[in-house]
Design an enzyme around this catalytic site. Structure first.
Site, short mmCIF file in Angstrom:
data_model
loop_
_atom_site.label_atom_id
_atom_site.label_comp_id
_atom_site.label_asym_id
_atom_site.label_seq_id
_atom_site.Cartn_x
_atom_site.Cartn_y
_atom_site.Cartn_z
N ARG A 199 -6.36 8.37 8.69
CA ARG A 199 -7.58 8.10 8.00
C ARG A 199 -8.80 7.67 9.03
NH1 ARG A 199 -4.16 4.99 4.52
NH2 ARG A 199 -3.68 5.99 2.49
N LYS B 104 -4.28 1.56 3.66
CA LYS B 104 -4.75 0.81 2.39
C LYS B 104 -3.71 -0.23 2.04
CE LYS B 104 -7.50 4.72 0.84
NZ LYS B 104 -7.65 5.75 -0.25
N HIS C 120 -11.77 14.06 6.82
CA HIS C 120 -10.77 13.67 6.02
C HIS C 120 -9.69 15.07 5.56
CE1 HIS C 120 -8.29 10.94 3.71
NE2 HIS C 120 -8.23 11.75 2.41
N ARG D 155 -6.85 15.19 8.16
CA ARG D 155 -5.77 14.51 7.58
C ARG D 155 -5.03 15.35 6.58
NH1 ARG D 155 -3.35 9.36 6.10
NH2 ARG D 155 -3.56 9.06 3.78
N HIS E 282 0.92 6.67 1.82
CA HIS E 282 0.84 6.84 0.57
C HIS E 282 1.71 5.90 -0.25
CE1 HIS E 282 -1.12 11.14 0.58
NE2 HIS E 282 -2.09 10.18 0.90
N TYR F 93 0.21 17.84 -2.18
CA TYR F 93 0.29 18.90 -1.10
C TYR F 93 1.19 20.11 -1.52
CZ TYR F 93 -2.27 15.52 1.29
OH TYR F 93 -3.34 14.61 2.00
#
Length: 310
Positions: free
Chosen positions: A165, A188, A256, A259, A282, A291
């Site tokens: 990110r 995150k 982004h 990525r 994730h 994806y």
């Protein structure tokens, strides 16, 4: 609806305690904390007004009814709030109510059963392999100085080559230079992951470090702005704006998107979905599974164009 109502001290304390809980135990980011603060403030102010301006106690909030939540949702949507934001706002209200009812008592079952609006998750818009390569080759062409060109190239290479990110790339410090073969990234929610670093990314960062005219403190940011301070992500976004205009790329070609392209191209090459989940950081496999839809769409295009019976 304005937020000019002063909430009772006990309720403000409860909200503060819940946010501290999210920060400490759930590892919520500061951006999430800020968003949830707004979400809950709006809910509590609405509930105060809906009940005729009465002072709300934590127990009264924990016992809020589903009809009140529905009225809140209708009010927010009437003010133009989108379905995605409304879903997040509803999630915040439910989470806070569940936490509050556990502490002060009350049956929150009815409110917790309320369903939010459905929305279609936007699929990632990756670049093609050729377009991603062109971005890395030309992103520095319009930079004012050679070292800034090297910097922008290094950041873009980390986004596409490592799947970082933008916030993760800009959180690297002088201690991370020269880049090792493997980086430990905190993403995150404070979640750590191990990310392999391609030789091309190590080379790009080394070229930037060799040219930057400022000292890079060991504990300070690795990527610096034109005046020597920490690089703002907006500068990379502007660099992407310039390069996509030069290359004729769509507005979806953002930092982004690099990525997203990293993940999609790995998947196209036969990468394992769970391995890609780990590389991206994730928390849920369902996030990474978006994806597969992107890749399926690409395969259908190939099928339609190439199959003799299509």
């Amino acid at each position: 609806m304005t937020n000019d109502i002063l909430l009772p001290e006990a309720l403000r304390a409860a909200l503060s305690d819940w946010l501290a809980h999210l920060r400490a135990l759930d590892g919520a980011s500061e951006a999430t904390i800020a968003a949830y603060t707004v979400d809950l403030r709006r809910w509590l102010v609405f509930l105060t007004r809906y009940r005729g301006g009465e002072d709300l106690s934590p127990k009264a909030v924990a016992a809020a009814e589903r009809s009140e939540l529905r009225a809140f949702m209708a009010d927010e949507q009437g003010g133009g709030l989108g379905a995605r934001s409304m879903a997040r706002r509803l999630s915040a209200v439910k989470s806070f109510t569940r936490w509050l009812s556990d502490r002060v008592g009350g049956d929150a079952t009815a409110l917790l059963s309320a369903r939010g609006p459905k929305y279609r998750r936007k699929l990632p818009r990756p670049l093609s392999i050729d377009a991603a390569a062109a971005v890395l080759e030309t992103i520095g062409d319009q930079a004012r100085e050679d070292w800034i060109a090297a910097r922008d190239t290094a950041v873009a290479t980390l986004l596409y080559g490592c799947g970082l990110r933008i916030s993760e790339a800009l959180s690297l410090t002088g201690r991370d230079s020269p880049l090792p073969e493997v980086l430990r990234i905190t993403g995150k929610g404070g979640k750590e992951r191990i990310v392999p670093v391609l030789p091309a990314a190590r080379k790009a960062v080394a070229e930037y470090v060799a040219q930057v005219p400022y000292d890079i403190p060991r504990e300070g940011p690795l990527f610096l702005g034109a005046r020597g301070g920490a690089l703002n992500s907006r500068m990379i976004a502007r660099a992407m704006e310039r390069v996509r205009a030069a290359l004729g790329l769509p507005a979806t070609a953002t930092p982004h998107a690099l990525r997203h392209s990293f993940a999609t191209h790995l998947l196209s090459a036969g990468g394992d979905l769970r391995a890609i989940q780990e590389l991206l950081g994730h928390a849920s496999l369902s996030t990474t599974q978006a994806y597969t839809a992107v890749d399926a769409a690409r395969l259908m295009d190939v099928y339609a164009q190439a199959h003799p019976r299509a």
